[in-house]
Structure formats: C-alpha cells, structure tokens
Design an enzyme around this catalytic site. Sequence first.
Site, PDB file in Angstrom:
ATOM      1  N   HIS A 123       1.409 -23.254  19.006  1.00 13.32           N
ATOM      2  CA  HIS A 123       2.612 -23.770  18.331  1.00 13.32           C
ATOM      3  C   HIS A 123       3.442 -24.703  19.206  1.00 13.32           C
ATOM      4  O   HIS A 123       4.424 -25.267  18.744  1.00 13.32           O
ATOM      5  CB  HIS A 123       3.508 -22.607  17.860  1.00 13.32           C
TER       6      HIS A 123
HETATM    7  C1  UD1 Z   1      10.681 -21.583  18.809  1.00 10.94           C
HETATM    8  C2  UD1 Z   1      11.071 -21.667  20.305  1.00 10.94           C
HETATM    9  C3  UD1 Z   1       9.844 -21.414  21.161  1.00 10.94           C
HETATM   10  C4  UD1 Z   1       9.171 -20.116  20.784  1.00 10.94           C
HETATM   11  C5  UD1 Z   1       8.876 -20.116  19.303  1.00 10.94           C
HETATM   12  C6  UD1 Z   1       8.248 -18.834  18.849  1.00 10.94           C
HETATM   13  C7  UD1 Z   1      12.845 -23.258  20.869  1.00 10.94           C
HETATM   14  C8  UD1 Z   1      13.122 -24.560  21.511  1.00 10.94           C
HETATM   15  N1  UD1 Z   1      11.554 -23.001  20.630  1.00 10.94           N
HETATM   16  O1  UD1 Z   1       9.754 -22.614  18.571  1.00 10.94           O
HETATM   17  O2  UD1 Z   1      10.257 -21.333  22.515  1.00 10.94           O
HETATM   18  O3  UD1 Z   1       7.989 -19.985  21.530  1.00 10.94           O
HETATM   19  O4  UD1 Z   1      10.087 -20.318  18.573  1.00 10.94           O
HETATM   20  O5  UD1 Z   1       7.842 -18.881  17.527  1.00 10.94           O
HETATM   21  O6  UD1 Z   1      13.761 -22.531  20.593  1.00 10.94           O
HETATM   22  N2  UD1 Z   1       9.818 -22.585  10.650  1.00 10.94           N
HETATM   23  C9  UD1 Z   1       9.571 -21.933   9.462  1.00 10.94           C
HETATM   24  N3  UD1 Z   1      10.063 -20.675   9.336  1.00 10.94           N
HETATM   25  C10 UD1 Z   1      10.772 -20.040  10.315  1.00 10.94           C
HETATM   26  C11 UD1 Z   1      11.023 -20.746  11.489  1.00 10.94           C
HETATM   27  C12 UD1 Z   1      10.545 -22.018  11.653  1.00 10.94           C
HETATM   28  O7  UD1 Z   1       8.922 -22.453   8.567  1.00 10.94           O
HETATM   29  O8  UD1 Z   1      11.175 -18.888  10.117  1.00 10.94           O
HETATM   30  C13 UD1 Z   1       9.249 -23.965  10.824  1.00 10.94           C
HETATM   31  C14 UD1 Z   1      10.230 -25.054  10.506  1.00 10.94           C
HETATM   32  O9  UD1 Z   1       9.526 -26.053   9.889  1.00 10.94           O
HETATM   33  C15 UD1 Z   1      10.676 -25.533  11.874  1.00 10.94           C
HETATM   34  C16 UD1 Z   1       9.451 -25.258  12.745  1.00 10.94           C
HETATM   35  O10 UD1 Z   1       8.844 -24.109  12.166  1.00 10.94           O
HETATM   36  O11 UD1 Z   1      11.053 -26.849  11.839  1.00 10.94           O
HETATM   37  C17 UD1 Z   1       9.777 -24.989  14.171  1.00 10.94           C
HETATM   38  O12 UD1 Z   1      10.745 -23.940  14.298  1.00 10.94           O
HETATM   39  P1  UD1 Z   1      11.763 -23.941  15.547  1.00 10.94           P
HETATM   40  O13 UD1 Z   1      12.593 -22.726  15.531  1.00 10.94           O
HETATM   41  O14 UD1 Z   1      12.447 -25.243  15.619  1.00 10.94           O
HETATM   42  O15 UD1 Z   1      10.797 -23.916  16.787  1.00 10.94           O
HETATM   43  P2  UD1 Z   1       9.469 -23.080  17.073  1.00 10.94           P
HETATM   44  O16 UD1 Z   1       8.336 -24.022  17.141  1.00 10.94           O
HETATM   45  O17 UD1 Z   1       9.357 -21.902  16.163  1.00 10.94           O
END
Ligand code: UD1
Length: 371
Positions: free
Chosen positions: A213
């Site tokens: 991821h």
């Molecule tokens: C975040 C953390 C990362 C951690 C990871 C674990 C930061 C900078 N990154 O990354 O360190 O390893 O979480 O999972 O804080 N999304 C969903 N549903 C959710 C959450 C996210 O669909 O419940 C999708 C959204 O499209 C979002 C993307 O995932 O834009 C990324 O989510 P985000 O929280 O920005 O970062 P992660 O890649 O999850």
Amino acid sequence: MSSNIFHIVGARPNFMKLAPLYKNLVWKENIKQKIIHTGQHYDAMMSDIFFQQLEIPTPDYNLGVGSGTHTQQTANAMLALEQCLLNDKPELVVVYGDVNSTLAATLVCVKMGIRVAHVEAGLRSYDRQMPEEINRVLTDSVADVLLTPSEDANQNLLKEGISADKIFLVGNIMIDSLCLALKLIEEKLEYTKKAQEILQKIDCQKFILSTVHRPSNVDTPSALKRLFEVFKEIAQTYYLILPLHPRTQKQLQEHSILDKIPEKMLIVAPLSYFDFICLQKNAFCILTDSGGIQEESTFLQIPCLTLRKNTERPITIEKGSNTLIGDDYELLFAKISEIEQGKYKKAFPIPLWDGKAAERIGQLIPHFLKK
Ligand code: UD1
C-alpha cells in the site's frame, strides 16, 4: 482527584497499539480515559473491526476527517482536534505510530499546552520521501515523553539531540496485541472464519501472504504494473494471498492493471486483525511494504521480504526474519528459493518484545502526570 488521559488514533496500525495500553490503564485508580478517533480510516474493515476484535470501547469522539491530500488530512484533523480539546482538555494525550493523525494530534496538543506521550517513538528510516518519516521526526521533536520499542530508537533520538530524560525504552506494544491474538485465535476458530475459508480454498498448501500500500509501490502505474507482473510470476508456483488495501485497489482499477489473475493468486478484501494474524502465522513467507508486519513476522519467525529500499525497523533485519528487497526482483526470487531450501536466516527474540510493553508504560504514566 482523577487525571484525564486521552488517546488519539486515526488509522489501522494505531488500533493494535492503543488496545493494550487502554486496557492496562482501565485498572488504575484515579485515571479516566477517553478515545478520540480522527476518522482518517473510516471503512468498517479498516477501523471498526479492530475496535470490536481488540475490545476497544467505541471512541468518545469520532472527528470524521476522512481521506485527502496529506495537507488536507493533517490540517482537517488539527482543526477538528483543536475544537474537541478546547471543550474537553486532558492532562496527557497519548499518540501512536507515524500516521498523519499522529502528527496532527501532537502539534495541536503541544500548542495548547497539553503534554504528549508518543508510543513507538524513535523509529527512523532516514528516508524523507516517506510521509511517515516526516511524521515521526516532527512528532518526536516536540512530544514530551518518548516511549521507544527498541534500543536503536533511543539511539536515533539521542543523535537528534533529544534529552535522555524524555526517552523511555518500554518495548514493542504491538507485540502485546499479537500475543493476545495468538492465544484467542487458538481458543476460538470462529474468530478466523475468513482465514479458515481461504486456507480451505487452497487446500492448506504452501502460500505467500502479501500486502502492498506504500505510495512508492502503488502510486506510480509503471511500478505497480511491474510489481503485479512479479506477483503473477510467483503465482505460477505458489499460492499468493493478497488482502487489498483501498489505496492499492483504487490504483489497480484506475490504471486497469489487473487483468487475467492467475488461479493461484487470491485477491481478497482487507482482512480483520485475527484473520490476518492467522494467515501470517501459517504463511510460507510474507511479502510486504508495511512497517508493523515486518515486526510481527520477526516475532512469529516467518520469513519476511520487504518491498522497500529502507526500513525504520532495522532490528527486524539484524535480529529478525526480515530482508529488504526494494524493487530488486531477482533478489526476491533468490530469497524465496533460499526459504524453500531451508537456507534462509533464522530470527532471534528481540528484547522487550514480550507482550508486556503496556504494563511497563502503565507503570510510568503516573510519573508523567506528576511532572
Ligand atoms: C495510512 C498511513 C500509513 C499506514 C496506512 C495503513 C499516513 C501518511 N499513512 O496510509 O502510514 O501504513 O495508513 O493502512 O498517515 N481509504 C479507504 N477507506 C479507508 C481509508 C482509506 O477507502 O477507511 C482509501 C482512500 O481512497 C484514501 C486512501 O485509501 O485516499 C489512502 O488512505 P490514507 O489514510 O490517506 O493513507 P493510507 O495509504 O491508508
């Protein structure tokens, strides 16, 4: 008179760190706890399921911050947290790990004069391209109490000029949750229904478990495409189980990368904590770019091949079962072959990764309140 402690969490890897400490503090007289969830992760399988399985109470506040750019996410979390803490001010806030919510919470608290304790302090990849590295460095530079998982983390903090009297080596709290999960999944098969289904589907044959991821692996279409070509090649020989992170799923869809999935490649939705641990402990090896999974694999003594060029957890390489692969896929296949031949290095236990980190933090907390 009792003291108020707030725990601020936001994303999946925070929840297994919160659970053991919350439960430990429940037993302390004169401590009242509240949980604030920023809402950085909001899907049921990215958040709620962890609260249920780890028996963490429903957060007192959920700020519904959601997704966005790093600036949006961090700024929105800060604005919402400030409002929340203006109405209800604790004596100590505990923050966890290195996600955007960790940094947002720390900045808001220190500016409001609220003491901050950082659990999992001192980890450094020395790669400032990683958003998490920025979160770690900034959080540690202003937090009041730095609770570290291993001696190397203490050394990193000291090198940055942080005063030794702020640093406490308490061990790895994620291993506390892992120890509990290992016990529970042995006791109750129904906790790992999904994992059992998967194991049945592959007839309990050898399998590789993978999670990807990180932006460095999934946000560039060419890199993601190449990675999935490698996965397909692996799946010619081994079953490859891939619980898909929403970020990765989005990218795969947007760039139409996943056509013709080989029979042995099982792409599944994000798994619950117990299901994931069950698969992890039964895997032939792990392929990941996660931080926590490098640690869990070391504890479980399962070979872990990390799809990153660096790690903030070097102890998992020096003493554990982890090897950095980056995008050197020749090395990846060579390591898989070593594992197959029983020639791969063995992992050693790491001091203070013993399931008792929360107990050690719990003993220290009253001292942080008195200062
Ligand atoms: C975040 C953390 C990362 C951690 C990871 C674990 C930061 C900078 N990154 O990354 O360190 O390893 O979480 O999972 O804080 N999304 C969903 N549903 C959710 C959450 C996210 O669909 O419940 C999708 C959204 O499209 C979002 C993307 O995932 O834009 C990324 O989510 P985000 O929280 O920005 O970062 P992660 O890649 O999850």
